[in-house]
Design a protein around this motif. Structure first.
Motif, PDB file in Angstrom:
ATOM      1  N   VAL A   1       4.722  -3.590  -8.526  1.00 22.94           N
ATOM      2  CA  VAL A   1       5.844  -4.529  -8.500  1.00 22.94           C
ATOM      3  C   VAL A   1       6.996  -3.964  -7.668  1.00 22.94           C
ATOM      4  CG1 VAL A   1       7.601  -5.636  -9.931  1.00 22.94           C
ATOM      5  CG2 VAL A   1       5.225  -5.608 -10.689  1.00 22.94           C
ATOM      6  N   GLU A   2       7.205  -2.646  -7.732  1.00 23.06           N
ATOM      7  CA  GLU A   2       8.258  -2.000  -6.955  1.00 23.06           C
ATOM      8  C   GLU A   2       7.765  -1.715  -5.537  1.00 23.06           C
ATOM      9  OE1 GLU A   2       9.518   1.499  -8.972  1.00 23.06           O
ATOM     10  OE2 GLU A   2      10.039   0.444 -10.820  1.00 23.06           O
ATOM     11  N   ASP A   3       8.710  -1.615  -4.607  1.00 24.36           N
ATOM     12  CA  ASP A   3       8.363  -1.322  -3.219  1.00 24.36           C
ATOM     13  C   ASP A   3       7.814   0.099  -3.119  1.00 24.36           C
ATOM     14  OD1 ASP A   3       8.130  -1.107  -0.489  1.00 24.36           O
ATOM     15  OD2 ASP A   3      10.280  -0.933  -0.107  1.00 24.36           O
ATOM     16  N   LYS A   4       6.538   0.207  -2.750  1.00 25.58           N
ATOM     17  CA  LYS A   4       5.887   1.512  -2.646  1.00 25.58           C
ATOM     18  C   LYS A   4       5.287   1.745  -1.253  1.00 25.58           C
ATOM     19  CE  LYS A   4       6.142   2.703  -7.093  1.00 25.58           C
ATOM     20  NZ  LYS A   4       6.825   3.919  -7.570  1.00 25.58           N
ATOM     21  N   LEU A   5       5.622   0.917  -0.284  1.00 32.42           N
ATOM     22  CA  LEU A   5       4.949   0.972   1.012  1.00 32.42           C
ATOM     23  C   LEU A   5       5.163   2.323   1.683  1.00 32.42           C
ATOM     24  CD1 LEU A   5       3.262  -0.550   3.090  1.00 32.42           C
ATOM     25  CD2 LEU A   5       5.390  -1.446   4.071  1.00 32.42           C
ATOM     26  N   ARG A   6       4.075   3.063   1.825  1.00 30.94           N
ATOM     27  CA  ARG A   6       4.061   4.340   2.540  1.00 30.94           C
ATOM     28  C   ARG A   6       2.902   4.286   3.525  1.00 30.94           C
ATOM     29  NH1 ARG A   6       4.174   9.534  -1.170  1.00 30.94           N
ATOM     30  NH2 ARG A   6       2.245   8.593  -1.893  1.00 30.94           N
ATOM     31  N   THR A   7       3.201   4.507   4.794  1.00 35.02           N
ATOM     32  CA  THR A   7       2.179   4.289   5.806  1.00 35.02           C
ATOM     33  C   THR A   7       2.496   5.073   7.070  1.00 35.02           C
ATOM     34  OG1 THR A   7       1.156   2.586   7.207  1.00 35.02           O
ATOM     35  CG2 THR A   7       3.433   2.202   6.542  1.00 35.02           C
ATOM     36  N   LEU A   8       1.477   5.314   7.858  1.00 30.33           N
ATOM     37  CA  LEU A   8       1.661   5.883   9.188  1.00 30.33           C
ATOM     38  C   LEU A   8       1.784   4.786  10.248  1.00 30.33           C
ATOM     39  CD1 LEU A   8      -0.875   8.865   9.164  1.00 30.33           C
ATOM     40  CD2 LEU A   8       1.589   8.924   8.810  1.00 30.33           C
ATOM     41  N   LEU A   9       1.804   3.541   9.832  1.00 27.05           N
ATOM     42  CA  LEU A   9       1.787   2.426  10.787  1.00 27.05           C
ATOM     43  C   LEU A   9       3.151   1.724  10.843  1.00 27.05           C
ATOM     44  CD1 LEU A   9      -1.724   0.934   9.902  1.00 27.05           C
ATOM     45  CD2 LEU A   9      -1.143   2.702  11.591  1.00 27.05           C
ATOM     46  N   TRP A  10       4.211   2.510  11.022  1.00 25.38           N
ATOM     47  CA  TRP A  10       5.560   1.948  11.092  1.00 25.38           C
ATOM     48  C   TRP A  10       5.960   1.577  12.519  1.00 25.38           C
ATOM     49  CZ3 TRP A  10       7.742   0.140   6.983  1.00 25.38           C
ATOM     50  CH2 TRP A  10       7.609   0.762   5.741  1.00 25.38           C
ATOM     51  N   GLY A  11       5.070   1.701  13.472  1.00 24.60           N
ATOM     52  CA  GLY A  11       5.451   1.514  14.872  1.00 24.60           C
ATOM     53  C   GLY A  11       6.014   0.152  15.203  1.00 24.60           C
ATOM     54  N   TRP A  12       5.646  -0.859  14.406  1.00 24.93           N
ATOM     55  CA  TRP A  12       6.150  -2.220  14.664  1.00 24.93           C
ATOM     56  C   TRP A  12       7.302  -2.592  13.735  1.00 24.93           C
ATOM     57  CZ3 TRP A  12       0.800  -1.249  14.192  1.00 24.93           C
ATOM     58  CH2 TRP A  12       0.096  -1.281  15.406  1.00 24.93           C
ATOM     59  N   ALA A  13       7.848  -1.651  12.996  1.00 21.61           N
ATOM     60  CA  ALA A  13       8.899  -1.948  12.012  1.00 21.61           C
ATOM     61  C   ALA A  13      10.033  -2.737  12.663  1.00 21.61           C
ATOM     62  CB  ALA A  13       9.435  -0.657  11.412  1.00 21.61           C
ATOM     63  N   GLY A  14      10.385  -3.865  12.060  1.00 18.39           N
ATOM     64  CA  GLY A  14      11.474  -4.685  12.551  1.00 18.39           C
ATOM     65  C   GLY A  14      11.110  -5.629  13.675  1.00 18.39           C
ATOM     66  N   GLU A  15       9.923  -5.479  14.243  1.00 17.37           N
ATOM     67  CA  GLU A  15       9.512  -6.353  15.349  1.00 17.37           C
ATOM     68  C   GLU A  15       8.977  -7.678  14.803  1.00 17.37           C
ATOM     69  OE1 GLU A  15       6.852  -4.657  18.165  1.00 17.37           O
ATOM     70  OE2 GLU A  15       8.013  -2.803  18.404  1.00 17.37           O
ATOM     71  N   PRO A  16       9.066  -8.752  15.608  1.00 16.79           N
ATOM     72  CA  PRO A  16       8.526 -10.040  15.161  1.00 16.79           C
ATOM     73  C   PRO A  16       7.027  -9.954  14.888  1.00 16.79           C
ATOM     74  CG  PRO A  16       9.955 -10.329  17.064  1.00 16.79           C
ATOM     75  CD  PRO A  16       9.741  -8.848  16.905  1.00 16.79           C
TER      76      PRO A  16
ATOM     77  N   ASP B   1      14.550   3.866   0.031  1.00 16.05           N
ATOM     78  CA  ASP B   1      14.531   4.170  -1.404  1.00 16.05           C
ATOM     79  C   ASP B   1      13.268   4.915  -1.829  1.00 16.05           C
ATOM     80  OD1 ASP B   1      16.943   2.806  -1.689  1.00 16.05           O
ATOM     81  OD2 ASP B   1      15.914   0.895  -1.992  1.00 16.05           O
ATOM     82  N   TRP B   2      12.344   5.096  -0.906  1.00 13.71           N
ATOM     83  CA  TRP B   2      11.039   5.667  -1.223  1.00 13.71           C
ATOM     84  C   TRP B   2      10.521   6.369   0.022  1.00 13.71           C
ATOM     85  CZ3 TRP B   2       8.069   6.468  -5.372  1.00 13.71           C
ATOM     86  CH2 TRP B   2       6.690   6.647  -5.214  1.00 13.71           C
ATOM     87  N   PRO B   3       9.904   7.546  -0.093  1.00  8.14           N
ATOM     88  CA  PRO B   3       9.352   8.191   1.105  1.00  8.14           C
ATOM     89  C   PRO B   3       8.453   7.229   1.864  1.00  8.14           C
ATOM     90  CG  PRO B   3       9.242   9.675  -0.771  1.00  8.14           C
ATOM     91  CD  PRO B   3       9.664   8.345  -1.307  1.00  8.14           C
ATOM     92  N   SER B   4       8.720   7.063   3.144  1.00  6.36           N
ATOM     93  CA  SER B   4       8.031   6.016   3.901  1.00  6.36           C
ATOM     94  C   SER B   4       6.687   6.462   4.464  1.00  6.36           C
ATOM     95  CB  SER B   4       8.922   5.540   5.043  1.00  6.36           C
ATOM     96  OG  SER B   4       9.201   6.600   5.946  1.00  6.36           O
TER      97      SER B   4
ATOM     98  N   ASN C   1       0.829  -1.201   0.000  1.00  7.35           N
ATOM     99  CA  ASN C   1       0.000   0.000   0.000  1.00  7.35           C
ATOM    100  C   ASN C   1       0.866   1.254   0.000  1.00  7.35           C
ATOM    101  OD1 ASN C   1      -2.019   1.891   0.284  1.00  7.35           O
ATOM    102  ND2 ASN C   1      -2.845   1.068   2.189  1.00  7.35           N
ATOM    103  N   GLY C   2       0.696   2.093  -1.000  1.00  3.62           N
ATOM    104  CA  GLY C   2       1.467   3.316  -1.117  1.00  3.62           C
ATOM    105  C   GLY C   2       0.818   4.530  -0.507  1.00  3.62           C
TER     106      GLY C   2
END
Length: 272
Positions: A191-206, A263-266, A164-165
């Motif tokens: 096809v390209e990474d377009k993920l842009r979201t306000l829900l990054w709070g769990w980034a990297g977490e299991p 590589d893309w505004p998050s 979701n971009g």
């Protein structure tokens, strides 16, 4: 604009009502960048409110093929239903007063404690997850946070799957009974990474055990020749379907929420 009061009845499913019902345009959501028409839909004496987005009213985008946003919205609904989480309102592709378009059940959001906030602390408080620092004027910054809410966490997984971009705050619709819907999924499945979201709070977490089980089931459901894969093949390209399978495989392999690639505004703009 006031929605019809009656809820779609049990004798007519919501999807039947949206697919077969007569659409009557009642107004337009003018703040939207594309044509978004508020309608009533009636079938066999039953009526509900819905949103109709005709393909003819889509604004061309440089990174998505013209005339494909409506199909992507339906594909997002298909994936949401396959997860079992029901995060996207019932959505169909159909003909309407202005040609083919997406038709989605209108969701009336209920007031509830905020899911997003700006705070002046360096760290989020209990029950909140940090997203990023934002300028708020006069040289001041504030920390953007979202609720540490299992409904949002499921939506974050769905967004990673569909790429979701544009997950903005205004696309979150809490309703009575504690349910949460996400809307506006036109810029998905690239096809390209377009993920842009306000829900990054769990980034990297299991990922949660629930999410891992859902992804396992989704991987099986996306096998070539399956009903889900066949339906999606009518809505997105073969390359996009392969990329979808790849994202599911990547999430299963890592077992973690994705992190911004750099590589893309998050974060989408405007964020709401």
């Amino acid at each position: 604009m006031s929605a019809p009061e009656r809820i779609p009845p049990r004798s007519v499913t919501v999807n039947e009502l949206l697919s077969k019902g007569e659409l009557t345009v009642r107004g337009r959501v003018r703040e939207a960048s594309n044509a978004v028409l508020y309608c009533s839909v009636s079938h066999e004496g039953e009526e509900a409110a819905c949103v109709y987005k005709p393909v003819a009213g889509e604004r061309p985008l440089w990174d998505f093929p013209d005339g494909t946003l409506a199909q992507r919205e339906v594909a997002a609904y298909e994936i949401s239903e396959a997860t079992g989480w029901g995060l996207v309102p019932p959505t169909v592709l159909r003909d309407g007063p202005y040609g083919e378009g997406m038709c989605q059940l209108w969701i009336e959001a209920e007031a509830e404690p905020s899911l997003l906030a700006l705070v002046e602390e360096e760290e989020p408080g209990e029950g909140w997850k940090a997203v990023a620092f934002a300028e708020v004027g006069e040289g001041r910054t504030a920390l953007l946070v979202h609720a540490d809410d299992e409904r949002l966490r499921r939506l974050a997984v769905l967004d990673a799957v569909i790429n979701n971009g544009d997950r903005k705050g205004g696309h979150l619709l809490p309703v009575s009974g504690g349910r949460l819907y996400g809307i506006d999924h036109g810029v998905t499945f690239n096809v390209e990474d377009k993920l842009r979201t306000l829900l990054w709070g769990w980034a990297g977490e299991p990922l949660t055990a629930e999410a891992c089980a859902v992804l396992d089931a989704l991987a099986g459901g996306l096998e070539p020749g399956s009903g889900l894969a066949t339906r999606l093949a009518e809505l997105i390209t073969a390359a996009e379907l392969d990329a979808l399978r790849g994202r599911v495989a990547s999430l299963r392999s890592s077992g973690r929420h994705p992190e911004p690639s750099g590589d893309w505004p998050s974060i989408p703009w405007p964020p709401v």
